[in-house]
Design a protein around this motif. Sequence first.
Motif, PDB file in Angstrom:
ATOM      1  N   GLU A 278       0.805  -1.216   0.000  1.00 25.25           N
ATOM      2  CA  GLU A 278       0.000   0.000   0.000  1.00 25.25           C
ATOM      3  C   GLU A 278       0.843   1.272   0.000  1.00 25.25           C
ATOM      4  OE1 GLU A 278      -2.854  -0.023   3.163  1.00 25.25           O
ATOM      5  OE2 GLU A 278      -3.584  -2.043   2.683  1.00 25.25           O
ATOM      6  N   VAL A 279       2.161   1.146  -0.086  1.00 27.05           N
ATOM      7  CA  VAL A 279       3.041   2.311  -0.053  1.00 27.05           C
ATOM      8  C   VAL A 279       2.887   3.101  -1.348  1.00 27.05           C
ATOM      9  CG1 VAL A 279       5.449   3.063   0.043  1.00 27.05           C
ATOM     10  CG2 VAL A 279       4.675   1.212   1.514  1.00 27.05           C
ATOM     11  N   ARG A 280       2.475   4.358  -1.224  1.00 26.96           N
ATOM     12  CA  ARG A 280       2.223   5.202  -2.397  1.00 26.96           C
ATOM     13  C   ARG A 280       3.526   5.510  -3.136  1.00 26.96           C
ATOM     14  NH1 ARG A 280      -0.685  10.042   0.707  1.00 26.96           N
ATOM     15  NH2 ARG A 280       1.152   9.595   1.993  1.00 26.96           N
ATOM     16  N   ASN A 281       3.455   5.506  -4.458  1.00 24.57           N
ATOM     17  CA  ASN A 281       4.568   5.866  -5.351  1.00 24.57           C
ATOM     18  C   ASN A 281       5.712   4.860  -5.321  1.00 24.57           C
ATOM     19  OD1 ASN A 281       3.222   8.307  -6.084  1.00 24.57           O
ATOM     20  ND2 ASN A 281       3.994   9.255  -4.200  1.00 24.57           N
ATOM     21  N   TRP A 282       5.485   3.715  -4.719  1.00 26.33           N
ATOM     22  CA  TRP A 282       6.446   2.615  -4.732  1.00 26.33           C
ATOM     23  C   TRP A 282       5.740   1.374  -5.279  1.00 26.33           C
ATOM     24  CZ3 TRP A 282      11.572   2.818  -2.777  1.00 26.33           C
ATOM     25  CH2 TRP A 282      11.925   4.046  -2.193  1.00 26.33           C
ATOM     26  N   SER A 283       6.509   0.522  -5.949  1.00 23.16           N
ATOM     27  CA  SER A 283       5.889  -0.682  -6.499  1.00 23.16           C
ATOM     28  C   SER A 283       6.888  -1.837  -6.507  1.00 23.16           C
ATOM     29  CB  SER A 283       5.361  -0.425  -7.918  1.00 23.16           C
ATOM     30  OG  SER A 283       6.386   0.074  -8.757  1.00 23.16           O
ATOM     31  N   TYR A 284       6.313  -3.026  -6.488  1.00 26.10           N
ATOM     32  CA  TYR A 284       7.101  -4.264  -6.540  1.00 26.10           C
ATOM     33  C   TYR A 284       7.243  -4.642  -8.007  1.00 26.10           C
ATOM     34  CZ  TYR A 284       8.396  -9.136  -5.563  1.00 26.10           C
ATOM     35  OH  TYR A 284       9.044 -10.348  -5.507  1.00 26.10           O
ATOM     36  N   ARG A 285       8.391  -4.252  -8.581  1.00 24.56           N
ATOM     37  CA  ARG A 285       8.644  -4.477 -10.000  1.00 24.56           C
ATOM     38  C   ARG A 285       9.993  -5.155 -10.176  1.00 24.56           C
ATOM     39  NH1 ARG A 285       9.418   0.703 -12.523  1.00 24.56           N
ATOM     40  NH2 ARG A 285       9.648   1.634 -10.452  1.00 24.56           N
ATOM     41  N   GLU A 286      10.076  -6.061 -11.152  1.00 31.99           N
ATOM     42  CA  GLU A 286      11.330  -6.755 -11.467  1.00 31.99           C
ATOM     43  C   GLU A 286      11.906  -7.411 -10.212  1.00 31.99           C
ATOM     44  OE1 GLU A 286      13.656  -3.643 -13.123  1.00 31.99           O
ATOM     45  OE2 GLU A 286      12.514  -3.557 -14.993  1.00 31.99           O
ATOM     46  N   ASP A 287      10.983  -7.879  -9.345  1.00 34.69           N
ATOM     47  CA  ASP A 287      11.354  -8.623  -8.135  1.00 34.69           C
ATOM     48  C   ASP A 287      12.164  -7.765  -7.160  1.00 34.69           C
ATOM     49  OD1 ASP A 287      10.972 -10.830  -6.602  1.00 34.69           O
ATOM     50  OD2 ASP A 287      12.454 -12.087  -7.599  1.00 34.69           O
TER      51      ASP A 287
END
Length: 474
Positions: A48-57
Amino acid sequence: MHIEQIELDFLISAISQGNVISTDKVLAWMKQQNDEVVSNIRQIPLEEVRNWSYREDRLRHDSGKFFSIDGIRITTNYLDVSTWDQPIINQPEIGFLGFITKKIGGVVHFLAQAKIEPGNLNIVQLSPTLQATRSNFMQVHGGKKPNYLDYFNGVRKVRVLVDQLQSEQGARFLQKRNRNIIVEISENEEIEVKENFIWLSLGQFKELMRYPNVVNMDSRTVISCIRFGNYSEHSLKMMSAFLKLNTKSDDQLIYSMLSHNNHLHELEEIIQWMTSLKFKYELDVEKIGISKMNNWIYDGNTIHHEANKYFDVIGVRCEIANREVVSWDQPMVRSAQHGLMGFLVKKINGIYHFLVQAKLESGNFDIVEMAPTVQCLTGNYRKGLNEYTIPYLEYFMNASKENIWYSTYQSEEGGRFFQEQNLNTIVEVGDDFPVEVDLNYCWMTLNQILSFVTYNNYLNIAARSLLSAISFVK
């Protein structure tokens, strides 16, 4: 200005209690800052952290700036554990940690900031004048430009007194360094002291470090870069006599700090000792995906070890009134327990020597760095549940009160570490403690240790934190 004069000016500041405000009033001012601060900091799930994402592991900011949380696999021949996986903070950019100084009444004073960090235990701590990552001062976050930036980026004319690249926490950051810098403005130059800023002498900083969690880690690392010079026997005797008139000083400590004689090992021997260990030990760091880490779990809420030890990575939502950006989310590292970092000290040839460890950590830039005698970043050492042997730990666990020079809890950097504090301690041992020590350890005077702060990647941040607190009054 000659380097000898700069070092002498720092020495005078280190024994001064300041010409602007008393230390008692500083503590009252800090309490007021904490009482008045408007903040709301709470843990949230990582997903749920805004402006952060789980990408490319990996966990990344959407801008591609600031930092990321990566997985790494370590392979080494250092100590008992040869391989492990862990999350690590990957922040390749170099930031500013800097003080503006000015002579006030003939004494060098440092412009300190009462700064709020989301991970601070008591919210507000004394930080350098400027504490900013490259993403911050390039205003990637869309916020305001940091105060006093122009005194450090070449826009304004200043005299540079200290300028060094120093490493951050090697067990948590991947080859991270910051620019530790101290600049001086003219005694006649007027500078606006903005709200939440204050002038302090170096002696006041050192006194304030005897209180828990008042002076933040960034201030401590910059202050640790200060050298006080080398002095003749005649000068040292006069200095010792003067200090004894005004303080409870210790001759052996003064000599350890200011004399380049009477040491057990020559500087060349110490460099050879470090070089041989950097050649002996191997450190292979392989970047892997978070999902590929053995023994670690990412469940959308946190990244944590399956045994719930070491540390975890959490999400934090921050709302702080007087920051460049007043509301943001970010991942933070949260320690499982508080740790211990300490130096053993022994008189050798009548001069205090400190027992320095050559320590390998996963994020080190150059394999091993000089560390305190003992450096345990989690509480497992208290229960004997360590994966490896910790030499000399018993001397700290069983130290008698009269042998403890310094013992207080100090916070780690509050911008990345959530409410983490470690016991910083210095313990004196007697004649029965052997001069001969294990291969990874070496006796050095304070003067010798400080000679290494002028070089990159020699003294780790735990050692620098402890060195910053050492004063000429034991």
